[in-house]
Scaffold this active site. Structure first.
Site, short mmCIF file in Angstrom:
data_model
loop_
_atom_site.label_atom_id
_atom_site.label_comp_id
_atom_site.label_asym_id
_atom_site.label_seq_id
_atom_site.Cartn_x
_atom_site.Cartn_y
_atom_site.Cartn_z
N LYS A 220 0.65 -1.00 -0.03
CA LYS A 220 -0.03 -0.07 -0.03
C LYS A 220 0.77 1.12 0.16
CE LYS A 220 -4.19 -1.86 1.56
NZ LYS A 220 -5.55 -2.18 2.54
N ARG A 259 -2.95 -10.49 4.44
CA ARG A 259 -3.53 -10.48 3.01
C ARG A 259 -2.37 -9.99 2.20
NH1 ARG A 259 -6.17 -6.93 -0.64
NH2 ARG A 259 -7.79 -8.31 -1.92
#
Length: 283
Positions: A220, A259
């Site tokens: 991210k 994840r």
């Protein structure tokens, strides 16, 4: 560590959830696996690289992303879920929409991962309750096209924990078995980069909610910003070491799962964390 009623997963350690984005516009790998056959093969490769289960999604939830027509989401997701499930892979479906979740479950998915925590589609929670499958409830304040307008918090940890607890309560009161609820603090969803780091520094608060904790930090933007140099933020595909570091920290904090887009380093990291936790507990 809180576990889930999924006997096919080895839950003596933090599990690794691999990501398959069957989308043209996801921030990390949009377009790479847009063909269902290529997406399914990628899912199998993720398992070979250490993923315990595979999360299949057909709608990007990056900041600014626009919604996808349900028929298109179904076209993207269901064939991939079916191919992976037929190959014996535990599959999670990443969707906010009950119709997609229902068809994915029929195709063999065993978990529903809803970034809205059941708030986007009023049919989702009754569906999950009736299906008796695990349900990932993420902290969510709005759809991707406007979520970054909602980053005001009095105290980001207190507020996110409180809002997530309230959503879990609502989901359980609507019929979902509390033992099947997974919580996700929603890193990057209605959070600034600094707020993401603050939440990561207090994962114990989320683990204390009493449900399995899923941490989704892979690649991210806040990682790219941390690792930036004179050329700018670290490119998306060069954030794997930082992702693995967060996987290690999450596992040590008692997370049920992480994840990730490329599971190899994180699969190693969670095994190291499991050994350290075992030694700290006395062997």
């Amino acid at each position: 560590m809180v576990t889930l009623p999924l006997p096919d997963l080895a839950q003596d350690r933090c599990v690794v959830m691999g990501v398959v984005n069957v989308t043209p516009d996801s921030f990390s790998d949009g377009g790479c696996w847009f063909d269902p056959g290529a997406a399914a093969e990628h899912g199998l490769e993720l398992v070979r690289r250490g993923a315990d289960l595979v999360d299949v999604g057909g709608e990007s939830t990056r900041p600014g992303a626009l919604p996808v027509d349900r028929a298109e989401e179904l076209r993207r997701v269901v064939p991939v879920v079916r191919r992976l499930a037929d190959a014996g892979v535990p599959v999670s479906v990443d969707t906010m929409w009950a119709e997609t979740a229902e068809q994915a479950l029929d195709a063999g998915a065993v978990i529903v991962n809803d970034v809205s925590g059941g708030r986007a589609d009023p049919r989702m929670v009754p569906l999950v309750a009736a299906a008796e499958v695990p349900f990932v409830v993420m902290h969510w304040r709005g759809h991707s096209d406007r979520m970054q307008q909602h980053t005001d918090y009095t105290d980001v940890v207190d507020d996110v924990v409180s809002e997530l607890r309230a959503q879990v309560t609502a989901v359980c009161e609507a019929g979902v078995d509390p033992a099947r609820v997974v919580v996700d603090p929603g890193l990057g969803f209605s959070k600034t980069g600094d707020q993401n780091w603050t939440l990561l520094g207090h994962l114990d608060r989320f683990a204390a909610l009493g449900h399995p904790l899923l941490v989704a930090a892979s690649r991210k933007g806040f990682l790219g910003s941390l690792l930036a140099d004179e050329a700018g933020p670290r490119p998306v595909d060069e954030r794997e070491d930082a992702t693995a570091a967060i996987s290690m920290l999450s596992a040590l904090a008692g997370a049920w799962g992480v994840r990730v887009h490329d599971p190899r380093r994180s699969a190693d990291a969670v095994r190291v964390a499991a050994r350290v936790r075992a030694e700290a507990a006395g062997g």
